[in-house]
Write an enzyme that holds these catalytic residues in place. Sequence first.
Site, mmCIF file in Angstrom:
data_model
loop_
_atom_site.group_PDB
_atom_site.id
_atom_site.type_symbol
_atom_site.label_atom_id
_atom_site.label_comp_id
_atom_site.label_asym_id
_atom_site.label_seq_id
_atom_site.Cartn_x
_atom_site.Cartn_y
_atom_site.Cartn_z
ATOM 1 N N HIS A 186 0.846 -1.189 0.000
ATOM 2 C CA HIS A 186 0.000 0.000 0.000
ATOM 3 C C HIS A 186 0.884 1.241 0.000
ATOM 4 O O HIS A 186 2.111 1.133 0.133
ATOM 5 C CB HIS A 186 -1.003 -0.011 1.154
ATOM 6 C CG HIS A 186 -0.422 0.029 2.536
ATOM 7 N ND1 HIS A 186 0.486 -0.889 3.011
ATOM 8 C CD2 HIS A 186 -0.640 0.894 3.573
ATOM 9 C CE1 HIS A 186 0.788 -0.606 4.266
ATOM 10 N NE2 HIS A 186 0.131 0.481 4.634
ATOM 11 N N HIS A 223 1.144 3.887 2.015
ATOM 12 C CA HIS A 223 1.598 4.586 3.219
ATOM 13 C C HIS A 223 3.125 4.711 3.173
ATOM 14 O O HIS A 223 3.826 3.815 2.693
ATOM 15 C CB HIS A 223 1.170 3.835 4.490
ATOM 16 C CG HIS A 223 -0.254 4.121 4.882
ATOM 17 N ND1 HIS A 223 -0.967 3.326 5.746
ATOM 18 C CD2 HIS A 223 -1.083 5.137 4.521
ATOM 19 C CE1 HIS A 223 -2.181 3.851 5.912
ATOM 20 N NE2 HIS A 223 -2.278 4.936 5.170
ATOM 21 N N ASP A 281 5.542 4.398 5.227
ATOM 22 C CA ASP A 281 6.421 3.387 5.830
ATOM 23 C C ASP A 281 6.521 2.110 4.992
ATOM 24 O O ASP A 281 7.172 1.140 5.400
ATOM 25 C CB ASP A 281 5.988 3.061 7.270
ATOM 26 C CG ASP A 281 4.575 2.537 7.376
ATOM 27 O OD1 ASP A 281 3.689 3.026 6.650
ATOM 28 O OD2 ASP A 281 4.337 1.620 8.196
ATOM 29 N N HIS A 282 5.875 2.123 3.792
ATOM 30 C CA HIS A 282 5.966 0.978 2.877
ATOM 31 C C HIS A 282 6.363 1.409 1.462
ATOM 32 O O HIS A 282 6.608 0.562 0.606
ATOM 33 C CB HIS A 282 4.616 0.240 2.795
ATOM 34 C CG HIS A 282 4.180 -0.304 4.106
ATOM 35 N ND1 HIS A 282 4.257 -1.648 4.437
ATOM 36 C CD2 HIS A 282 3.686 0.323 5.211
ATOM 37 C CE1 HIS A 282 3.816 -1.817 5.675
ATOM 38 N NE2 HIS A 282 3.462 -0.637 6.168
ATOM 39 N N HIS A 337 -7.405 -2.094 5.710
ATOM 40 C CA HIS A 337 -6.585 -1.003 6.233
ATOM 41 C C HIS A 337 -7.240 0.316 5.824
ATOM 42 O O HIS A 337 -8.239 0.312 5.112
ATOM 43 C CB HIS A 337 -5.171 -1.165 5.670
ATOM 44 C CG HIS A 337 -4.113 -0.444 6.430
ATOM 45 N ND1 HIS A 337 -4.073 -0.364 7.801
ATOM 46 C CD2 HIS A 337 -3.016 0.236 5.996
ATOM 47 C CE1 HIS A 337 -3.008 0.334 8.160
ATOM 48 N NE2 HIS A 337 -2.359 0.716 7.086
ATOM 49 N N ASP A 387 -0.372 -4.012 6.106
ATOM 50 C CA ASP A 387 -0.979 -3.779 7.406
ATOM 51 C C ASP A 387 -2.457 -4.155 7.313
ATOM 52 O O ASP A 387 -3.094 -3.824 6.330
ATOM 53 C CB ASP A 387 -0.898 -2.305 7.771
ATOM 54 C CG ASP A 387 0.510 -1.722 7.653
ATOM 55 O OD1 ASP A 387 1.473 -2.451 7.365
ATOM 56 O OD2 ASP A 387 0.653 -0.517 7.826
ATOM 57 N N HIS A 389 6.450 -5.249 11.755
ATOM 58 C CA HIS A 389 5.705 -4.002 11.842
ATOM 59 C C HIS A 389 5.313 -3.703 13.296
ATOM 60 O O HIS A 389 4.155 -3.485 13.628
ATOM 61 C CB HIS A 389 4.444 -4.101 10.953
ATOM 62 C CG HIS A 389 3.895 -2.768 10.505
ATOM 63 N ND1 HIS A 389 3.062 -2.038 11.293
ATOM 64 C CD2 HIS A 389 4.059 -2.060 9.374
ATOM 65 C CE1 HIS A 389 2.715 -0.933 10.637
ATOM 66 N NE2 HIS A 389 3.319 -0.920 9.487
HETATM 67 ZN ZN LIG Z 1 2.739 0.280 7.939
HETATM 68 ZN ZN LIG Z 2 -0.272 1.335 6.629
#
Ligand SMILES: [Zn+2]
Ligand SMILES: [Zn+2]
Length: 236
Positions: free
Chosen positions: A49, A51, A53-54, A130, A172, A230
């Site tokens: 996805h 976001h 942090d990915h 998510h 996530d 995570h």
């Molecule tokens: Zn994440």
């Molecule tokens: Zn996320």
Amino acid sequence: MPTGRRRCSAQVVNVNGFKLLLDCAEGTQDRIRQHHLKLQSLGTVLISHLHGDHFFGLAPLLSTMHLCGRTEPMTIVAPKGAKEVIETTFALTGNHVGYELNFIEMDFSEGLHRVFEGKRCTVDAFPILHSVPTYGFRITEVPRSSNSSPVLGEVPAGRRGSSPRVYTYCCDTAYSEDLVPFMRDSSLLCLECTFADDLADLARERQHLTAGQAARLATLAEPKQLMLTHISARYK
Ligand SMILES: [Zn+2]
Ligand SMILES: [Zn+2]
């Protein structure tokens, strides 16, 4: 978020020499170097996805590959929108890459979809729960023996006596037992566990799993091995 001891999401999956990058947080290219992996050896990128942090490490990674002289095309499997983000980033900042970027954008809300088919592995994606469109991945090894012509009594696909290895990545997501069928028959299952069980309310609100919920999903899916990732920066 990154801490002094841990980084955000990125994994290199090596399937008999073919390397996939699974998520690409900031700092991923540094970690690839620290692990002495060859940047140009990455054949395909899978993004769960968008976001940060990915995903926030992808544009710099692609840019460095160009600076290092990459000519091989790169396939990027990601949720809808990734192509626009990367192309806009390069266009507005005056950067470009001199190799082909093949985007396979995912835009479905149910079922298991084949998103990549290579000589060494296939990848199927499934939607998870998510705050933005997010997908889990099943990476299935193509057994080496499947190239040889089957003989009487031999199972055509798969090594004799064993089934191909499957790595399932699910990060996530909020808790849902509806996800279990997508995780079955995994040799290795990777689940997120952002929070400890005492923060179950926060996990529900942020659409993440607690460690106990991840364990419960794993007992239902019965993988051979479970890997948890995570983990919130609040935990040492
Ligand atoms: Zn994440
Ligand atoms: Zn996320």
